[in-house]
Motif scaffolding. Structure first.
Motif, PDB file in Angstrom:
ATOM      1  N   SER A  38       6.418   3.352  -3.913  1.00  0.00           N
ATOM      2  CA  SER A  38       5.846   3.346  -5.360  1.00  0.00           C
ATOM      3  C   SER A  38       5.737   4.903  -5.624  1.00  0.00           C
ATOM      4  O   SER A  38       5.659   5.209  -6.660  1.00  0.00           O
ATOM      5  N   SER A  39       4.390   5.047  -4.510  1.00  0.00           N
ATOM      6  CA  SER A  39       4.300   6.495  -4.196  1.00  0.00           C
ATOM      7  C   SER A  39       5.378   7.767  -4.690  1.00  0.00           C
ATOM      8  O   SER A  39       5.545   9.037  -5.038  1.00  0.00           O
ATOM      9  N   ILE A  94       1.016   9.406   0.275  1.00  0.00           N
ATOM     10  CA  ILE A  94       1.106   8.078  -0.295  1.00  0.00           C
ATOM     11  C   ILE A  94      -0.354   7.894  -1.517  1.00  0.00           C
ATOM     12  O   ILE A  94      -0.006   7.785  -2.578  1.00  0.00           O
ATOM     13  N   ARG A  95      -1.566   8.408  -0.829  1.00  0.00           N
ATOM     14  CA  ARG A  95      -2.677   7.943  -1.596  1.00  0.00           C
ATOM     15  C   ARG A  95      -2.716   8.076  -2.827  1.00  0.00           C
ATOM     16  O   ARG A  95      -3.644   8.140  -4.216  1.00  0.00           O
ATOM     17  N   ARG A  96      -2.139   9.978  -2.551  1.00  0.00           N
ATOM     18  CA  ARG A  96      -1.942  10.782  -3.875  1.00  0.00           C
ATOM     19  C   ARG A  96      -1.574  10.026  -5.810  1.00  0.00           C
ATOM     20  O   ARG A  96      -1.300  10.801  -6.364  1.00  0.00           O
ATOM     21  N   ASN A  97      -0.248   9.847  -4.705  1.00  0.00           N
ATOM     22  CA  ASN A  97       0.264   9.754  -5.889  1.00  0.00           C
ATOM     23  C   ASN A  97       1.287   7.952  -5.888  1.00  0.00           C
ATOM     24  O   ASN A  97       1.868   8.054  -6.559  1.00  0.00           O
ATOM     25  N   LEU A  98       0.044   7.123  -5.612  1.00  0.00           N
ATOM     26  CA  LEU A  98      -0.111   5.419  -5.821  1.00  0.00           C
ATOM     27  C   LEU A  98      -0.563   5.994  -6.825  1.00  0.00           C
ATOM     28  O   LEU A  98      -1.394   5.743  -8.108  1.00  0.00           O
ATOM     29  N   MET A 141       4.284  -0.181  -1.113  1.00  0.00           N
ATOM     30  CA  MET A 141       3.368   1.457  -1.330  1.00  0.00           C
ATOM     31  C   MET A 141       4.031   2.539  -1.129  1.00  0.00           C
ATOM     32  O   MET A 141       3.922   3.709  -2.236  1.00  0.00           O
ATOM     33  N   THR A 142       4.315   3.012  -0.049  1.00  0.00           N
ATOM     34  CA  THR A 142       5.652   4.289   0.523  1.00  0.00           C
ATOM     35  C   THR A 142       6.500   4.761  -1.145  1.00  0.00           C
ATOM     36  O   THR A 142       6.714   4.971  -1.313  1.00  0.00           O
ATOM     37  N   LEU A 187       6.214  10.390  -7.488  1.00  0.00           N
ATOM     38  CA  LEU A 187       6.255  11.772  -7.101  1.00  0.00           C
ATOM     39  C   LEU A 187       7.651  12.068  -7.626  1.00  0.00           C
ATOM     40  O   LEU A 187       7.025  13.159  -8.427  1.00  0.00           O
TER      41      LEU A 187
END
Length: 81
Positions: free
Chosen positions: A51-52, A19-23, A48-49, A56
């Motif tokens: 959106s990520s 999630i953090r890498r693709n947010l 957030m999930t 991706l």
């Protein structure tokens, strides 16, 4: 591109990193706008999930409409297993 089951497993095993890498950069702003309007109750983690995952999938070549639909399916699979 990953299939749905692979993506669900990736999210289960290392979800916060994925999630953090693709947010997307604007995801927090969009979330803040939804919350500040006070018209919606928003699950922050789910937003957030989504959106990520959507970002991706879109980077993997899916159209925006397809990536929205598939991201929703991925979240549904995460919630039912």
């Amino acid at each position: 591109m990953m299939n749905r089951d692979d993506l669900v497993e990736q999210l289960r095993n290392r979800g916060s990193d994925l999630i953090r890498r693709n947010l997307p950069r604007d995801a927090r702003d969009k979330l803040d706008a939804l919350i500040s309007d006070r018209h919606y109750e928003v699950d922050t983690q789910a937003f957030m999930t989504f959106s990520s995952v959507r970002a991706l999938l879109h980077e993997g070549g899916m159209s925006i409409c397809e990536s929205d639909r598939e991201a929703a399916q991925v979240l549904a699979h995460l919630n039912r297993r």
